[in-house]
Design a protein around this motif. Structure first.
Motif, PDB file in Angstrom:
ATOM      1  N   ASP A 452      22.259 -14.584 -57.942  1.00 32.01           N
ATOM      2  CA  ASP A 452      22.710 -13.601 -56.944  1.00 32.01           C
ATOM      3  C   ASP A 452      21.697 -13.460 -55.818  1.00 32.01           C
ATOM      4  O   ASP A 452      22.054 -13.308 -54.650  1.00 32.01           O
ATOM      5  CB  ASP A 452      23.037 -12.234 -57.585  1.00 32.01           C
ATOM      6  CG  ASP A 452      21.933 -11.668 -58.462  1.00 32.01           C
ATOM      7  OD1 ASP A 452      21.037 -12.423 -58.874  1.00 32.01           O
ATOM      8  OD2 ASP A 452      21.982 -10.457 -58.758  1.00 32.01           O
ATOM      9  N   SER A 453      20.433 -13.574 -56.152  1.00 29.54           N
ATOM     10  CA  SER A 453      19.401 -13.509 -55.120  1.00 29.54           C
ATOM     11  C   SER A 453      19.458 -14.740 -54.217  1.00 29.54           C
ATOM     12  O   SER A 453      19.509 -14.635 -52.990  1.00 29.54           O
ATOM     13  CB  SER A 453      18.029 -13.379 -55.789  1.00 29.54           C
ATOM     14  OG  SER A 453      17.027 -13.845 -54.946  1.00 29.54           O
ATOM     15  N   PHE A 477      25.893 -16.024 -60.217  1.00 32.69           N
ATOM     16  CA  PHE A 477      25.435 -15.448 -61.483  1.00 32.69           C
ATOM     17  C   PHE A 477      24.801 -14.101 -61.162  1.00 32.69           C
ATOM     18  O   PHE A 477      23.655 -14.033 -60.722  1.00 32.69           O
ATOM     19  CB  PHE A 477      24.413 -16.379 -62.146  1.00 32.69           C
ATOM     20  CG  PHE A 477      25.035 -17.467 -62.984  1.00 32.69           C
ATOM     21  CD1 PHE A 477      26.248 -18.025 -62.638  1.00 32.69           C
ATOM     22  CD2 PHE A 477      24.392 -17.933 -64.138  1.00 32.69           C
ATOM     23  CE1 PHE A 477      26.820 -19.026 -63.416  1.00 32.69           C
ATOM     24  CE2 PHE A 477      24.964 -18.925 -64.909  1.00 32.69           C
ATOM     25  CZ  PHE A 477      26.176 -19.476 -64.551  1.00 32.69           C
ATOM     26  N   ASN A 479      23.228 -10.894 -62.016  1.00 35.79           N
ATOM     27  CA  ASN A 479      22.543 -10.037 -62.994  1.00 35.79           C
ATOM     28  C   ASN A 479      21.819  -8.878 -62.289  1.00 35.79           C
ATOM     29  O   ASN A 479      20.802  -8.379 -62.760  1.00 35.79           O
ATOM     30  CB  ASN A 479      21.589 -10.846 -63.895  1.00 35.79           C
ATOM     31  CG  ASN A 479      20.414 -11.426 -63.130  1.00 35.79           C
ATOM     32  OD1 ASN A 479      20.386 -11.405 -61.901  1.00 35.79           O
ATOM     33  ND2 ASN A 479      19.429 -11.944 -63.853  1.00 35.79           N
ATOM     34  N   GLY A 481      19.948  -8.582 -59.726  1.00 31.96           N
ATOM     35  CA  GLY A 481      18.634  -8.597 -59.106  1.00 31.96           C
ATOM     36  C   GLY A 481      17.915  -9.928 -59.169  1.00 31.96           C
ATOM     37  O   GLY A 481      18.473 -10.949 -59.578  1.00 31.96           O
ATOM     38  N   ILE A 482      16.688  -9.883 -58.721  1.00 29.21           N
ATOM     39  CA  ILE A 482      15.815 -11.052 -58.702  1.00 29.21           C
ATOM     40  C   ILE A 482      15.148 -11.146 -60.075  1.00 29.21           C
ATOM     41  O   ILE A 482      14.495 -10.181 -60.498  1.00 29.21           O
ATOM     42  CB  ILE A 482      14.774 -10.900 -57.585  1.00 29.21           C
ATOM     43  CG1 ILE A 482      15.499 -10.762 -56.236  1.00 29.21           C
ATOM     44  CG2 ILE A 482      13.804 -12.071 -57.582  1.00 29.21           C
ATOM     45  CD1 ILE A 482      14.591 -10.430 -55.066  1.00 29.21           C
ATOM     46  N   TYR A 483      15.368 -12.244 -60.757  1.00 30.01           N
ATOM     47  CA  TYR A 483      14.925 -12.482 -62.142  1.00 30.01           C
ATOM     48  C   TYR A 483      15.765 -11.682 -63.125  1.00 30.01           C
ATOM     49  O   TYR A 483      16.331 -12.225 -64.052  1.00 30.01           O
ATOM     50  CB  TYR A 483      13.431 -12.188 -62.356  1.00 30.01           C
ATOM     51  CG  TYR A 483      12.550 -12.848 -61.321  1.00 30.01           C
ATOM     52  CD1 TYR A 483      12.783 -14.166 -60.930  1.00 30.01           C
ATOM     53  CD2 TYR A 483      11.499 -12.172 -60.696  1.00 30.01           C
ATOM     54  CE1 TYR A 483      12.003 -14.795 -59.966  1.00 30.01           C
ATOM     55  CE2 TYR A 483      10.716 -12.789 -59.739  1.00 30.01           C
ATOM     56  CZ  TYR A 483      10.972 -14.090 -59.371  1.00 30.01           C
ATOM     57  OH  TYR A 483      10.197 -14.695 -58.414  1.00 30.01           O
TER      58      TYR A 483
HETATM   59 MG    MG Z   1      19.624 -12.563 -60.352  1.00 30.69          MG
END
Ligand code: MG
Ligand code: ADP
Length: 570
Positions: A452-453, A477, A479, A481-483
């Motif tokens: 998504d990032s 994908f 989720n 956020g980042i990571y």
């Molecule tokens: Mg993500």
């Protein structure tokens, strides 16, 4: 023709277009604006494909991927100053990846720029581009357009491919020439990327080393994929019986389920091999610089390196047998030298690798199934793995952190140059540019698997995908956020943590906004159905795949690159 009949005229606009077309370049990726808007219009009128983007960086990334896929320089066309700088990121990235591309940018008037008198979008673009690309040229006179374009093409594709900057000041386009003189000034580049035949003694040295090896390994890099010597590379692997490890963009050069693939035994083979034949792969960070614990006991390896760039040799460690030449010619020479008296590597080595590969695949398999909600990376990628297996000719674009790492190891590739990813820099932002070029250059359906990032960097180009009605299916994908999406602000303040996005964002609505198909998928069955529908229909589609926000690790598999603070975390 009467003595006073007006001669037929041409101008800078048309000479640029004619010079590109004469050299077999028929597609331009760019963003219109002063001073190149009419150039794009006229190029389209002259039969070129002109694809406009929403931001130059993505047009540039598309051009770079076009270069990688076709061995002809991809063209990115930008406006001056800010547009140029946006395109320059892609040009630098193309150069780093050894992809041939030409950034053509309009620029302001030399007289004003050089006296720094403040022109519209004033910038000394040539000087700024120079250190970031392979070569940079400026054309000031219309009669030099032919030679300028020829130089740019040859610089981009000969030797180690890379990015070239071509600076065309606004005034150039309106310069007038007699049509006949103009036509004569054009240059068709003969043999733009000449074969580079390896020296016979260098071939012998390499073969001697391979023959003496007990645990030989071939590493295939994206240089080998670029070379389009697919059949010979496969013959070299199969005739020699040497196991091979594909770097990410070389996946599919031989199918990932090939019996000699050591893809699922990466750690074992890097540590244990005694002679390593690098083919179009650099010993950079992606291969731990050829040293350290990844590579086993110090001094336990000898490297043979095939590369078109002589200065690549000994860049990180000693190369025992440098083989300078183009992959196609070198592979042929190695095949010739192997002959019929070749002994394949000891069975001890090859069966140890097979065992490890089988064990790792068996360990992974159960994680890839299940229809639970929310999905995690494994269950979602298990679904996509099956789709690519059933559609091996589809193009796969992949970027993200965890989304990249997991997809690279889970999704098998079966054909050469089908996988496009973040490349040598491991950057975010190549996704939609690569997807557009993949669709345009190959005509095949494209599956873009995006974190998504990562998607956010080029997301606006879904409008471009819809506008040209390209067969691109983007799977985000998501989720949150980042990571991961679970970080919290340690102060308890109103701002969310720097790595967290709006929860449950509906990226699928973005695609719908431009007339494409949007799908919200919460389990692998829904995901599978939506991707298959998209690939069958060829309609622009974006699937928001909801991934557990707790899934994912810091920086994916390269968390070790994050510097650590001595001060304890609050
Ligand atoms: Mg993500
Ligand atoms: P990977 O990231 O897949 O390991 P790299 O980008 O590090 O691959 O390495 C690619 C290498 O391939 C570069 O060093 C480049 O000079 C080389 N190369 C590119 N094209 C050719 C070619 N046609 N013949 C030989 N070497 C090539």
């Amino acid at each position: 023709e009467g003595a006073d009949a007006a001669p037929m005229l041409t101008d800078g606009f048309h000479l640029v277009i004619d010079a590109l077309k004469l050299n077999g370049i028929n597609t331009i990726y760019g963003v219109p604006g002063i001073p190149i808007t009419d150039l794009g219009r006229m190029a389209q009128a002259e039969g070129m494909r002109v694809l406009s983007f929403r931001h130059e960086q993505h047009a540039g990334n598309a051009a770079a991927i076009a270069g990688y896929l076709t061995k002809k320089p991809g063209i990115c066309l930008t406006v001056s100053a800010p547009g140029f700088l946006n395109g320059l990121t892609a040009l630098a990235n193309a150069t780093t990846n050894c992809f041939p591309m030409i950034l053509i940018s309009g620029s302001s008037e030399r007289e004003i720029v050089d006296l720094q008198q403040g022109d519209y979008e004033e910038m000394d673009q040539l000087a700024i581009a120079k250190p970031l690309c392979k070569a940079a040229f400026r054309v000031l006179h219309a009669e030099d357009i032919g030679i300028g374009v020829a130089r740019a093409i040859r610089a981009a594709v000969s030797g180690r491919p890379g990015g070239v900057y071509l600076d065309l000041p606004a005034k150039l386009f309106g310069q007038v020439l007699e049509a006949e003189a103009g036509e004569k000034s054009l240059v068709k580049v003969i043999d733009p990327a000449p074969a580079q035949i390896p020296a016979p003694d260098a071939v012998t040295r390499a073969l001697d080393l391979l023959k003496g090896a007990k645990r030989p390994l071939i590493v295939l890099g994206k240089g080998a994929a670029y070379a389009q010597a697919d059949a010979d590379i496969r013959a070299l692997v199969e005739t020699s019986g040497i196991p091979y490890l594909p770097m990410s963009m070389a996946k599919g050069l031989l199918p990932d389920d090939h019996p000699l693939s050591a893809g699922a035994a990466r750690s074992l083979v890097l540590k244990e091999a005694d002679v390593v034949l690098l083919m179009g792969a650099r010993l950079n960070w992606l291969l731990s610089h050829g040293k350290g614990k990844t590579w086993g006991a110090p001094g336990s390896k000898k490297f043979i390196q095939v590369d078109i760039e002589p200065r690549e040799m000994d860049s990180n460690v000693e190369i025992a047998a440098p083989l300078v030449g183009d992959i196609g010619s070198v592979t042929k020479a190695l095949l010739d030298g192997i002959g019929s008296d070749w002994t394949p590597p000891p069975a001890e080595w090859t069966s140890a690798i097979r065992e490890k590969v089988d064990a790792n695949i068996a360990k992974m398999a159960p994680k890839l199934v299940g229809n639970s909600v929310p999905m995690n990376f494994h269950t979602a990628l298990g679904a996509l793995k099956a789709i690519i297996k059933a559609r091996p000719d589809a193009m796969l674009v992949n970027e993200g952190a965890n989304t990249l790492d997991f997809a690279r190891s889970i999704i098998d590739m079966y054909e050469p140059r089908k996988r496009l990813d973040v490349g040598t820099w491991g950057i975010m932002g190549i996704g939609m540019g690569a997807a557009v070029a993949a669709a345009v250059e190959t005509g095949k359906p494209v599956l873009a698997v995006e974190g998504d990032s990562a998607f956010g960097f080029s997301g606006m180009e879904v409008e471009t995908i819809c506008r040209y009605n390209l067969p691109v299916c983007v799977v985000v994908f998501n989720n949150n956020g980042i990571y991961r999406g679970t970080d919290v602000n340690p102060t308890g303040g109103a701002d969310v943590a720097p790595t967290v996005f709006v929860k449950d964002s509906r990226y699928d609505k973005m695609m719908e906004a431009f007339g494409g198909v949007g799908v919200y998928a919460t389990n692998p069955d829904e995901l599978t159905r939506a991707v298959n529908e998209a690939m069958d229909s060829g309609r622009p589609t974006l699937i928001n795949a909801v991934i557990d926000e707790r899934a994912g690790t810091e920086s994916g598999r390269i968390g070790n690159l994050n510097p650590q603070s001595v001060v304890k975390k609050k």
